[in-house]
Design a protein around this motif. Structure first.
Motif: not given
Length: 204
Positions: A113-119, A159-162, A168-177
């Protein structure tokens, strides 16, 4: 994981084209332009093994990439693209659903999911469907580098709330740059592959 070998194998349009070597498969799902190809390239430290489509969301294929002869990344077609016809969306949905429910080598779904926007509604629908069917899923929040560091936690919370990610659910922020989240994501992927190998060990 240190990647010493990575190669594109096939753009499969149906089960008869899926690899038969039973290597573990990690599926990547997300909206068009969410950064799936960029994530693959960052994880394997290559610039252009995975390429973006010139018509995002239109291709109805599963792109297989074999990594170290140990696992496959399976890149799904992007969902939520406005120019795709209803017929195409239905065909995409049927192929993906069949793969997710029936593909034995599948070990983990990376939902991006794109962190810049709500899901989006599609993001929420996909996550709910994966959880409903008991599929292991890790949400990867892409393009973290596009958000000021002081605001990132706020975006993570949205992101998590929406999506309804439970504690305990898996969520990882990521940057390809920047490579942010690369090691954490490989750790999650490796744990699912290693758990699978442990389960297959014969009893003594």
């Amino acid at each position: 994981m240190k990647v010493t070998k990575a190669e594109f194998i096939i753009s499969a349009v149906g089960p008869d084209q899926f690899p038969v070597d039973a290597l573990p498969e990690i599926a990547l799902a997300g909206r068009s332009n969410v950064g799936k190809s960029s994530l693959i390239n960052r994880l394997i430290s290559r610039k252009n093994l995975a390429r973006t489509s010139s018509t995002p969301g239109k291709t109805q294929q599963l792109n297989y990439y074999r990594i170290n002869d140990d696992l496959y990344f399976v890149d799904f077609p992007g969902y939520g693209y406005a120019k795709v016809s209803k017929t195409s969306r239905k065909a995409w949905g049927q192929m993906i659903e069949s793969y997710l429910l029936e593909r034995e080598p599948l070990k983990l779904v990376l939902q991006m999911v794109d962190l810049r926007h709500p899901p989006s509604k599609d993001d929420i629908m996909m996550y709910d469907w994966l959880r409903h069917n008991g599929l292991p899923v890790c949400v990867v929040g892409t393009k973290a580098d596009k958000i000021p560091k002081t605001r990132r936690e706020k975006h993570y919370k949205v992101i998590k709330q929406e999506l309804g990610i439970l504690p305990g659910g898996l969520f990882i922020p990521f940057s390809s740059e920047e490579g942010m989240g690369k090691d954490e994501l490989w750790s999650v992927i490796s744990s699912y592959i290693e758990n699978d190998e442990d389960e297959e060990q014969p009893e003594i």
